[in-house]
Every structure is written in C-alpha cells, then in structure tokens.
Design an enzyme around this catalytic site. Structure first.
Site, PDB file in Angstrom:
ATOM      1  N   ASP A   1       0.821  -1.212   0.000  1.00 39.06           N
ATOM      2  CA  ASP A   1       0.000   0.000   0.000  1.00 39.06           C
ATOM      3  C   ASP A   1       0.854   1.261   0.000  1.00 39.06           C
ATOM      4  O   ASP A   1       0.459   2.289  -0.551  1.00 39.06           O
ATOM      5  CB  ASP A   1      -0.937  -0.006   1.212  1.00 39.06           C
ATOM      6  CG  ASP A   1      -2.099  -0.978   1.032  1.00 39.06           C
ATOM      7  OD1 ASP A   1      -2.262  -1.520  -0.087  1.00 39.06           O
ATOM      8  OD2 ASP A   1      -2.844  -1.196   2.003  1.00 39.06           O
TER       9      ASP A   1
ATOM     10  N   ASN B   1      -4.452   8.854   1.856  1.00 34.56           N
ATOM     11  CA  ASN B   1      -4.929   8.232   3.087  1.00 34.56           C
ATOM     12  C   ASN B   1      -5.271   9.243   4.173  1.00 34.56           C
ATOM     13  O   ASN B   1      -6.412   9.350   4.593  1.00 34.56           O
ATOM     14  CB  ASN B   1      -3.885   7.253   3.636  1.00 34.56           C
ATOM     15  CG  ASN B   1      -4.074   5.841   3.119  1.00 34.56           C
ATOM     16  OD1 ASN B   1      -5.016   5.548   2.394  1.00 34.56           O
ATOM     17  ND2 ASN B   1      -3.178   4.961   3.490  1.00 34.56           N
TER      18      ASN B   1
ATOM     19  N   ASP C   1      -1.865  12.457  21.797  1.00 33.41           N
ATOM     20  CA  ASP C   1      -0.578  12.248  21.128  1.00 33.41           C
ATOM     21  C   ASP C   1      -0.632  12.725  19.687  1.00 33.41           C
ATOM     22  O   ASP C   1       0.414  12.888  19.044  1.00 33.41           O
ATOM     23  CB  ASP C   1      -0.199  10.768  21.144  1.00 33.41           C
ATOM     24  CG  ASP C   1       0.280  10.299  22.513  1.00 33.41           C
ATOM     25  OD1 ASP C   1       0.449  11.145  23.407  1.00 33.41           O
ATOM     26  OD2 ASP C   1       0.478   9.077  22.673  1.00 33.41           O
TER      27      ASP C   1
END
Length: 297
Positions: A77, A149, A179
């Site tokens: 990917d 993405n 985070d």
C-alpha cells in the site's frame, strides 16, 4: 485502444523484482507498450532486468505525455500511495499488485497477475474514484501537498501530549489533548485512523474522519464531518514543535505554524477488477466478522 502501461515500484526486493519480470513478459505478449518510472528501472537493473524491455522511461513530470492506460503499482500500500503522488491530477488510473503485507489498495495477489493482465487487455474492469486531502502550513518555511490516506498531527517529543485546537469552516470545534490527530479520507480509514480506534468507512462514501491518537479526554471520540469542510489546526506543545505527516511524508513544524486541510480538487482513479470489492478485502485482510460459529454453517 490505448495500449500503454506504466510500471512503478518502491523499495524493490528480489521477490518483487521477479513480479516485474513476470509482468513484462505477460504485457509484452499481449501487445502492450510498456513504460517504466526511471528510479524503478534503475533499481530493477540490479536484479538483472534490462531497461531494453521498456519502450520508454518516465518521471513524474513526463508521465502524462505518454497517456498511459494505467499505472501498475508493484509493492504494498505504501507503493500505491507513491503511485498516487506520481499521477496526482493527471487522470491516470492505478492498479495495485500486492507484494507487501496488508494490501487494501494493492489488492491483486501474485497468483492472480495473469488473470489481471487478461482483464486489462479486455478492458474488463471498473474505476473507483477516491477523494484526496490537500494541506498547507505556513511559517518560516512553507509546506504543502496532497495525501490519499491521511494527514496527521503528531508529537515530536515522546514525553508530552499535544494540545490541538481544531476549527472547521472558521468555527471552533474543540481542543484535543492527545498524542496526535488523524484527518482521514474514507480510503485511509483502514490505515492509521483504524489503528487509533476510528471506524472503517466504505471508500465510496464522501466524508472526512477526525480520529484522535491516544486522547487524554474521555469525552472525545472519532468524528465524521462533511467532505466540503475546511479545517484549520493550531498546535501547542512543550517541545515547541510537532510533526505534520501526509501519508509517507513527514515535516517538522513549529507550534507557530498552523495547518490547513481540505478535500482536494481532483480524485485518484483506482482500478477495480471483477471479483474484488471492499467488503471482501476487509473480510480477508482483517478477518472481519471472523467467528468460529460461521464455519459450522
């Protein structure tokens, strides 16, 4: 009929080089004109694959001049994301041949390569149109780009949380103590966002997904917003900086550099072969709905 096929690879190893060699033979026998990305061709020479097997070599700047039918992305990917960056708004479809591990985007298995080439020759395939994200961040240095993405805000200091203020279309949404924060397309919902606890979204849906990474707020959960939304993100950190990540690209940014994110003005065309679909892929790759009781039916 357009008979130009472009080949692209990234971090090529011996096993994936053999896939390229196999593809070259199959495509040549079917009468395709094969072009190869320059760096890919340079790497394949190390595995005994001569550049003489290609009609031409191309770069990001020259690929459109060859008007290829599609790009065959050979790898995982991550390679597919590189191919998306290669074609950008040039309206060139991408088919992913999987030599990696997961393979949501690169979902053609090695065993199915011959069948895939036959389907390409017969033009027996469909196209899935995927939204991309555009981002920009100004400051001492300006960065901008696109991502298929996700765009992520991540801490650069392992010891402290980020304070992430998010505005949507100029209206304040909330402050994440976390985070990081992942802004994902539906295509990216099975990537970092899913690992951070976000939902899986069918890639044909049109929305943006906000998924906090390890939030220190019990009241915050992943959130879907309209695809037309324009986000502005301002960050505070003890270290004075943070990481802006866009797919595989990473930029270190100062707290004084906000980030703007919005859906891009073009789409990536993903080739969908007969017999493959998103639901089958998540069942196979993620063991979606796996239950020992199903085997007894």
């Amino acid at each position: 009929m357009n008979n130009v096929i472009a080949l692209y690879g990234k971090r090529i190893q011996a096993d994936s080089a053999q896939v390229f060699k196999h593809l070259l033979g199959l495509l040549s026998r079917r009468g395709f004109k094969i072009i190869c990305e320059e760096q890919t061709a340079d790497t394949l020479v190390q595995f005994g694959i001569s550049k003489d097997g290609y009609s031409s070599l191309f770069t990001k700047e020259t690929i459109a001049s060859y008007s290829p039918k599609m790009v065959l992305s050979v790898g995982g990917d991550g390679t597919f994301l590189g191919a998306a960056s290669l074609v950008e708004d040039k309206d060139i479809p991408i088919l992913g041949i999987n030599c990696g591990r997961m393979g949501f985007l690169a979902n053609v298995a090695r065993a199915d390569i011959e069948t895939a080439v036959e389907m390409i020759a017969a033009e027996n395939y469909a196209l899935s149109y995927r939204d991309i994200l555009g981002f920009e961040s100004e400051g001492d240095t300006q960065v901008s780009g696109t991502a298929l993405n996700e765009v992520s805000i991540l801490k650069s200091d392992m010891a402290s949380l980020l304070t992430i203020h998010v505005y949507i279309n100029g209206d304040f949404l909330t402050t994440y103590w976390a985070d990081g924060l992942v802004i994902s397309t539906p295509t990216g919902s099975t990537a970092y966002s899913m690992s951070a606890g976000g939902p899986i979204i069918c890639p044909d849906c049109r929305l943006l997904l906000l998924t906090p990474v390890s939030p220190h707020n019990l009241t915050l959960r992943p959130m879907a917003i309209p695809v037309e939304s324009k986000l502005e993100i301002c960050v505070e950190s003890r270290s004075g900086d943070y990481i802006l990540s866009a797919d595989s690209e990473m930029y270190k940014r100062k707290d004084s550099c906000p980030v703007r994110v919005a859906t891009g003005d073009y789409k990536i065309k993903v080739v969908q072969l007969p017999g493959t679909n998103f639901y089958g892929t998540i069942r196979k790759k993620l063991y979606w709905g796996e239950d020992m009781r199903n085997s007894k039916q």
